[in-house]
Design a protein around this motif. Structure first.
Motif, short mmCIF file in Angstrom:
data_model
loop_
_atom_site.label_atom_id
_atom_site.label_comp_id
_atom_site.label_asym_id
_atom_site.label_seq_id
_atom_site.Cartn_x
_atom_site.Cartn_y
_atom_site.Cartn_z
N VAL A 200 14.11 -20.47 -10.10
CA VAL A 200 14.49 -20.23 -11.44
C VAL A 200 13.26 -19.77 -12.32
N PRO A 201 13.22 -18.72 -12.87
CA PRO A 201 12.06 -18.34 -13.38
C PRO A 201 11.66 -18.96 -14.91
N ARG A 202 10.49 -18.98 -15.45
CA ARG A 202 10.04 -19.56 -16.39
C ARG A 202 11.04 -19.50 -17.75
N ASP A 203 11.10 -20.58 -18.26
CA ASP A 203 11.88 -20.88 -19.59
C ASP A 203 13.58 -20.64 -19.24
N VAL A 204 13.99 -20.56 -18.04
CA VAL A 204 15.40 -20.21 -17.89
C VAL A 204 16.04 -21.57 -17.45
N HIS A 205 17.17 -21.73 -18.01
CA HIS A 205 18.07 -22.78 -17.68
C HIS A 205 19.01 -22.31 -16.99
N CYS A 206 19.06 -22.80 -15.59
CA CYS A 206 20.07 -22.33 -14.88
C CYS A 206 21.40 -22.44 -15.61
N PRO A 207 22.18 -21.27 -15.53
CA PRO A 207 23.61 -21.48 -16.15
C PRO A 207 24.60 -22.14 -15.50
N MET A 208 24.43 -22.42 -14.23
CA MET A 208 25.50 -23.18 -13.38
C MET A 208 24.93 -24.19 -12.43
N GLU A 209 25.78 -25.16 -12.06
CA GLU A 209 25.42 -25.88 -10.98
C GLU A 209 25.33 -25.10 -9.58
N LEU A 210 24.11 -25.09 -8.93
CA LEU A 210 24.07 -24.75 -7.65
C LEU A 210 24.41 -25.64 -6.46
N SER A 211 25.20 -25.21 -5.50
CA SER A 211 25.47 -25.88 -4.45
C SER A 211 25.63 -25.25 -3.07
N THR A 212 25.13 -25.92 -2.17
CA THR A 212 25.13 -25.56 -0.57
C THR A 212 26.13 -26.54 0.22
N TYR A 213 26.84 -25.77 0.89
CA TYR A 213 27.67 -26.43 1.86
C TYR A 213 27.19 -26.45 3.25
N PHE A 214 27.02 -27.38 3.76
CA PHE A 214 26.75 -27.32 5.35
C PHE A 214 27.58 -27.76 6.36
N ARG A 215 27.87 -27.12 7.29
CA ARG A 215 28.95 -27.25 8.14
C ARG A 215 28.14 -27.06 9.82
N THR A 227 15.56 -25.83 2.95
CA THR A 227 15.97 -25.52 1.58
C THR A 227 14.60 -25.40 0.81
N LEU A 228 14.31 -24.60 -0.12
CA LEU A 228 13.17 -24.29 -0.82
C LEU A 228 13.64 -24.20 -2.27
N ILE A 229 13.34 -25.02 -3.24
CA ILE A 229 13.80 -24.75 -4.56
C ILE A 229 12.52 -24.77 -5.50
N VAL A 230 12.20 -23.85 -6.25
CA VAL A 230 11.17 -23.49 -7.00
C VAL A 230 11.68 -23.48 -8.61
N ALA A 231 11.04 -24.19 -9.50
CA ALA A 231 11.54 -24.08 -10.93
C ALA A 231 10.30 -23.92 -11.47
N ASP A 232 10.24 -22.61 -12.03
CA ASP A 232 9.07 -22.24 -13.00
C ASP A 232 8.88 -22.93 -13.88
N ALA A 233 7.81 -22.56 -15.00
CA ALA A 233 7.38 -23.54 -16.05
C ALA A 233 9.01 -23.56 -17.09
N SER A 234 9.01 -24.54 -17.56
CA SER A 234 10.01 -25.10 -18.32
C SER A 234 11.37 -24.38 -18.08
N ALA A 235 11.68 -24.28 -16.65
CA ALA A 235 12.88 -24.07 -16.04
C ALA A 235 13.85 -25.23 -15.91
N TYR A 236 15.03 -25.14 -15.76
CA TYR A 236 16.01 -26.24 -15.12
C TYR A 236 17.06 -25.75 -14.29
N VAL A 237 17.09 -26.58 -13.16
CA VAL A 237 18.12 -26.47 -12.19
C VAL A 237 18.78 -27.92 -11.82
N SER A 238 20.06 -27.84 -11.48
CA SER A 238 20.80 -28.87 -10.80
C SER A 238 21.45 -28.48 -9.61
#
Lengths: 485, 255
Positions: A200-215, A227-238
């Motif tokens: 998630v790049p700088r200043d971006v509030h991710c517009p939706m919930e992200l979800s992974t389903y493992f089977r 899994t690798l999740i990177v939230a750049d400066a002032s970003a938000y992700v759920s």
């Protein structure tokens, strides 16, 4: 009364409703693990040189640990030796992964996800959740890529990230959980076949919930996703993660790694509802869930929050942790772990305070029923430079019946005298008093237990995104069926 | 002739082989208020709990019929569905579950068992609020966890609130007056009196005569050492007030 008990037993036997196997042609490699296998996996994924190098280093490290029998033995869990040569390390549905459109997906796989109640299509679109689905070892589909791309968010399978964003992968892969971290992290680094990647790049509030389903579908196959999740400066992700597996007599190994990186003022919220097959009520079969999850609050004022609801797996061994490096950064861990029948869980967290005025909160609820063994293991470490650090820990255990166990191992290490630490712990039994009170008000035994347990877990459920909270409550009730009698 | 709402015949009950009830006979009709009085340890609470089907007790002989049905064969929830309500002497806490959610679950469990449709939150809440007002309870109590952090008086009031919401056929109040100050006692009594009606019987179990100044019973029974030693009208309670249980005990040992 005995007919009542029988009825409950029957319910318990059919309780795991995700245990079906899908008939899907898959491409697998032979059993066994050696350098050639690592090269083969890397080649199958057309990986650049740096990936192969990293995997090989990881493999050599793992092999040396294996020779030294350095599989971790300190956890409060019991299981027979795992034969790492008698396992398949790569299995993929026979078709090209990473599709651009759902229409191209094998209808059997689509049907499987529908059966699991994971709508990959329209429903999820309405709910505004983007989904990445990992079937056995590879990611089969990622929804909503376009919409996310507009916002600048990268959400794709790990394989795809390696191809398209090698610079990001190279920069962050192993930066939080190096392959030398532990036995299972080394194994994962050597053979992991896919997983999810989020940037998630700088200043971006991710517009939706992200979800992974493992089977996990294929037999005798280990699942090793990363899994690798990177939230750049002032970003938000759920981010939400769910998992299920078919019912099989053999134990199956799941050794995943999750790495989170939060830069200045960034926030990552990671929620898990883990429902791997727990084994039958005699303790036969089930998934060994040996997972390394860690987040690094790299930047100032950053925040990482883990919420987990663990109801599945024969054995759970996981400690989602936070490294609080940035000043004023915040780490949180909210956990519900339930063990029924012969399930074992050794789970908790580590909070490593490095930066100034860092703050961490730990709230765990362990529930043991049947012969279940539930261990909380937590470490709070205040480093020398962590001026004004604060921790609040609350771990509560609830026992149902008299054959189960609850154990608590909190480790606290403080090297800065300005730290403020609070630790609360409690153990309680669902009392005959409580049960009688609810039943006297017309609430049936099973419903009464599930109400008491849901009340006990409320503090943690509050942290889950709405739709997950409902799912988690239902899951707890199902997992507890058969625990009265 | 219509069978009585509750009929107890020669009931013997023990706990851990210790005989507590030694032959109880009691008949309670719909519309009546009975009071069971007795000293500590006489078996009052045991009787209340056996009738609401707590399974810690062993019934050695005798029977209890509810509308002609074998009450002693029922599970606690079945007895509740059949209309038995126990106001607990020591109400139990249920952390994390709000009072409103708890009661709506209870109401719907009862309705489901009786083949009625479940009540929606929209239907439930106005009714619940009305009962809260009857018991002069704060609306805030709706969202607080069941009995958690309640004062002794609030807990007892909450029991009567539940009774008012669940509208049982046979309400058994176990020492509802203990631990109440005079103002709370008056409110609780008002709630109970509002529940009196031709379809309902109330059995008030108490140590003291005090509560009976506010809830005047039709019948008073004196329980001493597991037996009903005397039965009479409300005047019996006043007599006890003056003479105490001592004289009753003397009369049993003489008998």
């Amino acid at each position: 009364m005995s007919s009542n008990v029988n009825a409950i037993r029957k319910l318990a036997e059919r309780e795991y409703k995700w245990g079906f196997v899908s008939e899907i042609e898959s491409e697998s490699v032979p059993k066994g693990l050696n350098e050639e296998m690592v090269r083969l996996i890397s080649a199958k994924k057309h990986e650049p040189e740096f990936m192969l190098e990293w995997r090989l280093k990881a493999y050599r490290h793992w092999a040396s640990l294996e020779r030294a029998s350095a599989e971790p033995k300190w956890a409060n869990i019991r299981y027979g030796p795992i034969d790492y040569q008698n396992m398949v390390y790569y299995s993929a549905p026979k078709q090209k992964p990473a599709l651009e459109s759902l229409e191209l997906l094998d209808p059997e796989i689509l049907a499987t996800y529908q059966k699991l109640g994971i709508p990959l299509d329209e429903q999820k679109r309405l709910a505004g959740v983007a989904v990445d689905a990992v079937f056995d070892s590879v990611s089969v589909v990622t929804t909503f890529k376009e919409k996310l791309r507009e916002a600048g968010v990268i959400f794709c399978s790990f394989s795809e990230a390696v191809q398209q964003h090698p610079e990001l992968v190279r920069k962050y892969l192993g930066s939080v959980v190096p392959y030398t971290d532990n036995f299972f992290a080394a194994l994962n680094a050597a053979v992991f076949s896919d997983g999810s990647f989020v940037y998630v790049p700088r200043d971006v509030h991710c517009p939706m919930e992200l979800s992974t389903y493992f089977r996990i579908n294929a037999a005798e196959t280990g699942q090793f996703e990363r899994t690798l999740i990177v939230a750049d400066a002032s970003a938000y992700v759920s981010y939400l993660e769910g998992c299920t597996a078919p019912i099989r007599d053999q134990n199956q190994l799941h050794a995943a790694v999750v790495e989170l990186v939060a830069l200045d003022d960034a926030q990552i919220k990671y929620s898990t509802v883990q429902n791997w097959y727990p084994g039958d009520r005699e303790g036969k079969g089930g998934i060994y869930n040996f997972v390394t999850k860690r987040g690094k609050c790299e930047g100032v004022n950053s925040k990482i929050s883990w919420t987990q609801v663990e109801t599945g797996s024969a054995i759970t061994w996981k400690y989602p942790s936070c490294i609080l490096r940035g000043d004023n950064s915040v780490g949180e861990f909210y956990s519900v772990a339930l063990t029924n029948n012969y399930q074992q869980a050794d789970t908790g967290t580590k909070m490593i305070h490095i930066g100034k005025n860092t703050k961490s909160t730990i709230v765990t609820k362990g529930i043991s029923a049947g012969h279940g063994q539930n261990t909380y293991r937590g470490q709070v470490k205040i480093m020398k430079g962590a001026v004004g650090a604060r921790n609040y820990t609350q771990c509560d255990s609830l026992l149902i019946g008299d054959k189960c166990g609850a154990h608590t191992f909190p480790y606290i290490e403080v090297r800065n005298s300005s730290a403020k630490m609070e630790h609360e712990a409690s153990t309680s039994k669902i009392g005959e008093d409580q049960m009688f009170y609810l039943r006297q008000r017309g609430i049936k035994g099973e419903d009464a237990i599930s109400m008491i347990v849901n009340g006990f877990c409320k503090r943690v459920f509050r942290e889950l995104p709405m739709e997950f909270a409902v799912e988690a409550q239902k899951l707890l009730s199902v997992s507890l069926e058969g625990s009265v009698g | 002739m219509k069978s009585p709402l509750l009929e107890i015949r020669n009931l013997h009950v023990s706990v851990d082989r210790h005989q507590i009830l030694k032959g109880i006979d009691l008949q309670v009709n719909a519309g009546e208020v009975h009071s069971i009085m007795g000293p500590n340890g006489s078996g009052k609470s045991t009787l209340a709990q056996v009738l609401s089907r707590r399974d810690a007790y062993e019934v050695n002989s005798g029977e209890a019929l509810l509308n002609g049905e074998d009450l002693l064969a029922m599970k606690p929830e079945e007895a509740a569905w059949a209309g038995v309500f126990l106001a607990f002497q020591y109400p139990v806490e249920v952390p994390g579950i709000s009072n409103a959610y708890f009661l709506r679950t209870a109401v719907n469990a009862m309705r489901k068992a009786r083949g009625l449709e479940e009540m929606s939150a929209m239907e439930f809440l106005p009714m619940f609020r009305e009962k809260l007002r009857l018991l002069e309870m704060d609306d805030k109590l709706m969202n607080r966890s069941v009995n958690e952090g309640f004062s002794g008086g609030e807990k007892k009031r909450n029991e009567i609130l539940q009774m008012a919401v669940l509208e049982p056929k046979l309400a058994i109040l176990d020492e509802t007056d203990s631990g109440l100050d005079i103002d709370a006692l008056r409110v609780v009594a008002k709630g109970i009196n509002a529940m009196r009606g031709p379809e309902r019987a109330i059995v008030v179990v108490t140590h003291y005569q005090r509560l009976l100044d506010y809830i005047v019973p039709d019948f008073v029974h004196v329980l001493v050492d597991g037996r009903i030693v005397r039965s009479g009208g409300p005047e019996l309670a006043r007599e006890l007030e003056e003479t105490g249980y001592g004289s009753m005990e003397a009369s049993t040992s003489a008998a």
